[in-house]
Design a protein around this motif. Sequence first.
Motif, PDB file in Angstrom:
ATOM      1  N   THR A  28       0.953  -1.183  -0.018  1.00  0.00           N
ATOM      2  CA  THR A  28      -0.026  -0.022  -0.142  1.00  0.00           C
ATOM      3  C   THR A  28       0.812   1.404   0.018  1.00  0.00           C
ATOM      4  O   THR A  28       0.445   2.325  -0.691  1.00  0.00           O
ATOM      5  CB  THR A  28      -1.005   0.182   1.076  1.00  0.00           C
ATOM      6  OG1 THR A  28      -0.450  -0.401   2.451  1.00  0.00           O
ATOM      7  CG2 THR A  28      -2.329  -0.936   0.963  1.00  0.00           C
ATOM      8  N   ASN A  29       1.986   1.128   0.729  1.00  0.00           N
ATOM      9  CA  ASN A  29       2.973   2.291   0.674  1.00  0.00           C
ATOM     10  C   ASN A  29       3.492   2.638  -0.771  1.00  0.00           C
ATOM     11  O   ASN A  29       3.503   3.625  -1.256  1.00  0.00           O
ATOM     12  CB  ASN A  29       4.180   2.184   1.525  1.00  0.00           C
ATOM     13  CG  ASN A  29       3.989   2.385   2.966  1.00  0.00           C
ATOM     14  OD1 ASN A  29       2.762   3.312   3.385  1.00  0.00           O
ATOM     15  ND2 ASN A  29       4.477   2.055   4.089  1.00  0.00           N
ATOM     16  N   TYR A  30       3.815   1.344  -1.503  1.00  0.00           N
ATOM     17  CA  TYR A  30       4.464   1.620  -2.749  1.00  0.00           C
ATOM     18  C   TYR A  30       3.256   2.091  -3.632  1.00  0.00           C
ATOM     19  O   TYR A  30       3.699   3.019  -4.455  1.00  0.00           O
ATOM     20  CB  TYR A  30       4.805   0.161  -3.322  1.00  0.00           C
ATOM     21  CG  TYR A  30       5.408   0.216  -4.608  1.00  0.00           C
ATOM     22  CD1 TYR A  30       6.856   0.442  -4.787  1.00  0.00           C
ATOM     23  CD2 TYR A  30       4.687   0.084  -5.759  1.00  0.00           C
ATOM     24  CE1 TYR A  30       7.497   0.274  -6.105  1.00  0.00           C
ATOM     25  CE2 TYR A  30       5.187   0.270  -7.236  1.00  0.00           C
ATOM     26  CZ  TYR A  30       6.639   0.170  -7.070  1.00  0.00           C
ATOM     27  OH  TYR A  30       7.170   0.527  -8.298  1.00  0.00           O
ATOM     28  N   ILE A  31       1.921   1.631  -3.426  1.00  0.00           N
ATOM     29  CA  ILE A  31       0.841   2.467  -4.187  1.00  0.00           C
ATOM     30  C   ILE A  31       0.795   3.982  -4.175  1.00  0.00           C
ATOM     31  O   ILE A  31       0.624   4.587  -5.096  1.00  0.00           O
ATOM     32  CB  ILE A  31      -0.347   1.493  -4.028  1.00  0.00           C
ATOM     33  CG1 ILE A  31      -0.268   0.118  -4.334  1.00  0.00           C
ATOM     34  CG2 ILE A  31      -1.494   2.250  -4.425  1.00  0.00           C
ATOM     35  CD1 ILE A  31      -1.435  -0.969  -4.026  1.00  0.00           C
ATOM     36  N   LYS A  32       0.883   4.186  -2.779  1.00  0.00           N
ATOM     37  CA  LYS A  32       0.799   5.617  -2.559  1.00  0.00           C
ATOM     38  C   LYS A  32       2.098   6.443  -3.212  1.00  0.00           C
ATOM     39  O   LYS A  32       1.812   7.355  -3.961  1.00  0.00           O
ATOM     40  CB  LYS A  32       0.814   5.703  -0.944  1.00  0.00           C
ATOM     41  CG  LYS A  32       0.215   7.175  -0.615  1.00  0.00           C
ATOM     42  CD  LYS A  32       0.017   7.146   0.893  1.00  0.00           C
ATOM     43  CE  LYS A  32      -1.364   6.887   1.562  1.00  0.00           C
ATOM     44  NZ  LYS A  32      -1.469   6.842   2.730  1.00  0.00           N
ATOM     45  N   ASN A  35       1.835   6.726  -6.947  1.00  0.00           N
ATOM     46  CA  ASN A  35       0.649   7.378  -7.538  1.00  0.00           C
ATOM     47  C   ASN A  35      -0.142   6.278  -8.376  1.00  0.00           C
ATOM     48  O   ASN A  35      -0.831   6.834  -9.393  1.00  0.00           O
ATOM     49  CB  ASN A  35       0.870   8.734  -8.087  1.00  0.00           C
ATOM     50  CG  ASN A  35      -0.251   9.719  -8.288  1.00  0.00           C
ATOM     51  OD1 ASN A  35      -1.157   9.705  -7.487  1.00  0.00           O
ATOM     52  ND2 ASN A  35      -0.031  10.455  -9.453  1.00  0.00           N
ATOM     53  N   ILE A  36      -0.037   5.153  -7.824  1.00  0.00           N
ATOM     54  CA  ILE A  36      -0.960   4.101  -8.602  1.00  0.00           C
ATOM     55  C   ILE A  36      -2.393   4.425  -8.457  1.00  0.00           C
ATOM     56  O   ILE A  36      -2.939   4.383  -7.274  1.00  0.00           O
ATOM     57  CB  ILE A  36      -0.224   2.856  -8.190  1.00  0.00           C
ATOM     58  CG1 ILE A  36       1.035   2.674  -8.850  1.00  0.00           C
ATOM     59  CG2 ILE A  36      -1.079   1.533  -8.834  1.00  0.00           C
ATOM     60  CD1 ILE A  36       1.950   1.561  -8.321  1.00  0.00           C
ATOM     61  N   LYS A  37      -3.470   4.427  -9.390  1.00  0.00           N
ATOM     62  CA  LYS A  37      -4.730   4.428  -9.202  1.00  0.00           C
ATOM     63  C   LYS A  37      -5.452   3.180  -9.822  1.00  0.00           C
ATOM     64  O   LYS A  37      -6.543   3.166  -9.405  1.00  0.00           O
ATOM     65  CB  LYS A  37      -5.100   5.734 -10.029  1.00  0.00           C
ATOM     66  CG  LYS A  37      -4.615   6.883  -9.215  1.00  0.00           C
ATOM     67  CD  LYS A  37      -4.942   7.168  -7.854  1.00  0.00           C
ATOM     68  CE  LYS A  37      -4.727   8.433  -7.197  1.00  0.00           C
ATOM     69  NZ  LYS A  37      -3.239   8.332  -6.426  1.00  0.00           N
TER      70      LYS A  37
END
Length: 192
Positions: A28-32, A35-37
Amino acid sequence: MSIIEEIEKYAKENDIPIMQKEGIEFLTNYIKENNIKTILEIGTAIGYSAIKMALGDPKIKVVTIEKDEKMYQEAIKNISDFGLDKRITVIYADALNINIEEKFNMIFIDGAKGQYIKFFEKYQNNLKRKGVIVTDNMNFYGLVKRKDPILSKSLNSLVNKIRDYRNFLEKNPNFTTKFYDVGDGIAISIKK
Ligand code: SAH
Ligand code: MG
């Protein structure tokens, strides 16, 4: 107990291999940070990782595929408990038997471990430019790095398939892969 804790408890009691805590936190940190949507997940189970990913940001959308009917039903129920039905779409199908047109920022592979190469080869076509493929269970509970023989034949064959997949990623000319020793081992493969 929070709803998330209840899902974690249900997974534990029913031997459902949801992502480990540090693993999902890392993801989830990587996604944040990146900027992965839009995310395509292979292997929903009861919706735990899909929910966790979607909760990271109200703009995140997840499409997730699950082939087991009981898991699928449980996922639908959990996702609706979070009111995330509009942002998480669960497809009840074998990921290797369907075709998806949409393109995503991230593909998250967490289905049958013997089929990782097949998932990767099929779904790399669903990545947007500079997209990323994330794969879970790269250490397979520590078995991948073990040198002593593993007794069960079927387990041994699965471990070897993960080793093959790791090699496949390392040699893949179209992606740059890094392995992280977090949770059960996570690979991040960035499209060149
Ligand atoms: N991502 C989940 C855990 C998934 S466990 C989480 O962390 O919360 C793996 C799931 O993948 C199982 O429920 C299994 O039924 C499903 N699966 C395995 N192979 C699949 C396939 N080919 N297509 C769709 N789902 C698959
Ligand atoms: Mg997993």
